[in-house]
Design an enzyme around this catalytic site. Structure first.
Site: not given
Length: 316
Positions: A156, A231-233, A262, A283, A286
């Site tokens: 998505a 922007t994921a992990r 993190e 981070h 979101w």
């Protein structure tokens, strides 16, 4: 006896939570150290964790635990095998950041391709004031329109990223799985995609197959002026290899919202250097108010569903 719900890291979600429909006992902690997890969950039936690890030892020490509600999409901090063995349900948050994360990735792309930091530094250093013409030319600027964006991860978030990119006139390619024996329809072979990319944006989960997905060999395949966005992990990228590529001029830039550790309390090589083509944010892709509220509302809906005997966003 009312079900006891314990939120281990409430400060990770700094907004209002919707009230649960069922009667319950609620206990929340701003943050929880690893050594305190088992004690705080000992009598809990439902645990809420954003990033606090819940491992097999903790699960064994919590006989009443029936549900772990992950307050995020990523769940690599939860031992799913141990939960499944004990019959503990685990649910997560899905498709809540379809605006926020792609917007953040787009911001990083724009800043790097249009050399925002480099030109800001030049202006602060007085270089525009000393220019012989009306403008100051220095770092090469690239438009997003007409450039090729390679997206790794076609879920998505990847699809939402593709929609934004196409609206700006970018050509979008989806990279197939690394080391895939054959290329699926609608995808480009992984190595070929990296070689074609002006920008690579990561939108895939972190697991055993994707750890260090982008390392020295993959960076060597990319154009010297290409940009990497993550922007994921953090674990998806070999940070030492990335720094080396940036310092040697083998990569045009990198925009990261995530790091391997993190928060980076023990330091990080990418934070020890200042480069105009390296942007690191803490981070927060979101963390837009609308996006966070979507997450919070879904979290409570997941717990409401469980208390009502229904399955919602269940992983195991």
């Amino acid at each position: 006896m009312l079900p006891r719900i314990v939120f281990l890291d409430r400060d990770s979600l700094p907004l209002t939570l919707l009230p649960l429909k069922a009667k319950h006992q609620w206990q929340e902690y701003a943050n929880t150290a690893a050594a305190d997890v088992a004690g705080r969950l000992h009598n809990a039936e439902i645990a809420i964790s954003n990033k606090v690890p819940i491992n097999a030892a903790t699960i064994a020490a919590c006989p009443n635990l029936k549900l772990i509600a992950v307050a995020a999409t990523g769940y690599n901090q939860i031992d799913l095998a141990a939960c499944k063995a004990r019959g503990i349900r685990v649910c997560n948050i899905r498709d809540y950041a379809l605006s926020g994360v792609p917007e953040h990735a787009l911001m990083l792309m724009l800043a790097l391709r249009r050399q925002l930091l480099a030109y800001r530094l030049d202006v602060l250093a007085g270089k525009w004031q000393q220019a012989q013409s009306f403008c100051h030319f220095a770092a090469p600027i690239h438009d997003l329109a007409g450039s090729t964006l390679v997206i790794i991860g076609s879920g998505a978030l990847g699809q939402a990223m593709a929609g934004l990119a196409r609206a700006l006139g970018m050509q979008v390619l989806f990279a197939d799985r690394k080391n895939a024996s054959e290329t699926r329809e609608g995808y480009v072979a992984f190595n070929q995609a990296l070689a074609l990319a002006d920008i690579v944006s990561l939108h895939c989960p972190l697991n055993a197959d994707t750890r260090h997905l982008i390392a020295e060999a993959e960076l060597a395949l990319m154009k010297s002026d290409a940009v990497l966005i993550n922007t994921a992990r953090g674990g998806l990228v070999d940070e030492a290899a990335l720094l080396s590529a940036l310092q040697a001029g083998r990569l045009g830039g990198a925009g990261l919202d995530v790091l391997i550790e993190e928060p980076p309390r023990n330091g990080n090589i990418l934070l020890d250097i200042e480069l105009p083509n390296l942007i690191i944010t803490p981070h927060i892709a979101w963390a837009g108010r609308f996006t966070m509220q979507q997450l919070a509302d879904q979290l409570m809906a997941n717990i409401d569903a469980f208390l009502a005997g229904e399955a919602k966003n269940i992983l195991v």
